[in-house]
Design an enzyme around this catalytic site. Structure first.
Site, PDB file in Angstrom:
ATOM      1  N   GLY A  19       0.782  -1.220   0.000  1.00 18.24           N
ATOM      2  CA  GLY A  19       0.000   0.000   0.000  1.00 18.24           C
ATOM      3  C   GLY A  19       0.818   1.277   0.000  1.00 18.24           C
ATOM      4  O   GLY A  19       1.869   1.383  -0.639  1.00 18.24           O
ATOM      5  N   TYR A 172     -11.980   2.538  14.878  1.00 18.92           N
ATOM      6  CA  TYR A 172     -10.969   2.979  13.916  1.00 18.92           C
ATOM      7  C   TYR A 172     -10.828   4.499  13.948  1.00 18.92           C
ATOM      8  O   TYR A 172      -9.714   5.042  13.978  1.00 18.92           O
ATOM      9  CB  TYR A 172     -11.349   2.519  12.508  1.00 18.92           C
ATOM     10  CG  TYR A 172     -10.401   3.026  11.442  1.00 18.92           C
ATOM     11  CD1 TYR A 172      -9.164   2.422  11.228  1.00 18.92           C
ATOM     12  CD2 TYR A 172     -10.737   4.132  10.651  1.00 18.92           C
ATOM     13  CE1 TYR A 172      -8.287   2.893  10.262  1.00 18.92           C
ATOM     14  CE2 TYR A 172      -9.862   4.607   9.685  1.00 18.92           C
ATOM     15  CZ  TYR A 172      -8.645   3.986   9.495  1.00 18.92           C
ATOM     16  OH  TYR A 172      -7.776   4.467   8.550  1.00 18.92           O
TER      17      TYR A 172
END
Length: 271
Positions: A19, A172
């Site tokens: 990523g 999150y």
């Protein structure tokens, strides 16, 4: 993104095996920087450095594999000690490693909600342990790869593990708010950046489509460049400096988060 040489600079990127972290490592190495490539396991870190070394123009000597599972704080400590021993002068730390909170409430062996630990507490601990390396010379800086979702969050001070009311999205977002607040810590010069919605493992938190990981990495790399002047605590949405959530720069919140984090990492930084 500038193509100016970064030869002589040393950068540690967490979560650099895929990523945005991987692409940032590639960009920095192509510009001559020595890149410490962190992965969750030794095998993942070695595989990533191997792929990067195979890229045209990147010398194997510029790439150094390091590993630590951020769900284990003892491994974060070992990572920091090895970095300080082998690279006592560190120019940039990119706190990039991250995970989506799982569907089921999950507590690490250290006693912390897993997303809060992996996305924030491990980076808090690592940054503190690397403070001497980051301040060994002028211009040392920290780049926290955060998220626009920090604006939706609140820190549950009395229940940071969210044991009483768990939501994966809220967990999150809380971790990303904490990471953004941490950029205002006065011990090191740090900024945070939302690299845009990118097609990475975290895409499902944002939508169905995103920019490439390389496009997101370019925003991170720009902040690693000493030619880019930064102010401690600044927040960037891609390349634009904007105001973060109000809580992110409140002195009271910064101090309160530091006290909470010291408690949750077991006062390692004080030993």
């Amino acid at each position: 993104m500038s193509s100016a040489s970064l030869s002589g600079r040393t950068v540690l990127i967490t979560g650099a095996t895929s990523g945005i972290g991987y692409e940032a490592a590639r960009f920095l190495a192509e510009r001559g920087a020595t890149v410490l490539v962190h992965g969750r396991t030794p095998g993942e870190a070695r595989a990533a450095t191997g792929r990067l070394a195979a890229t045209a123009g990147i010398g194997a000597g510029q790439l150094c594999p390091f590993s630590a599972d951020f769900a284990r704080l003892d491994e974060v400590e070992h990572l920091a000690h090895r970095v300080v021993t082998e690279h006592p002068h560190l120019d940039v730390l990119v706190n990039n490693a991250g995970m989506a909170a799982p569907e089921r409430h999950t507590i690490t062996s250290d006693g912390n909600e897993i997303a809060f630990q992996v996305n924030f507490l491990a980076h808090y601990l690592l940054t503190g342990l690397l403070e001497t390396a980051l301040t060994a010379g002028p211009g040392g800086r920290v780049v926290n790869v955060s998220s626009s979702l920090h604006r939706t969050a609140s820190i549950q001070w009395n229940d940071p593990n969210r044991s009483r009311r768990y939501s994966r999205l809220a967990a999150y977002a809380q971790s990303q708010l904490a990471l953004t607040v941490f950029a205002s810590d006065p011990r090191v010069t740090a900024v945070s950046v939302h690299p845009g919605v990118c097609d990475t493992a975290l895409l499902s938190l944002y939508g169905d489509e995103g920019a490439s990981a390389a496009q997101g990495a370019a925003h991170v790399v720009r902040l690693c460049d000493p030619a880019t002047e930064i102010v401690n605590g600044a927040y960037y949405d891609c390349d634009e400096r904007v105001e973060p959530a109000a809580a992110a720069t409140e002195d009271r919140t910064v101090k309160r988060l530091s006290k909470l984090a010291d408690l949750l990492v077991g006062n390692t930084l004080a030993t």
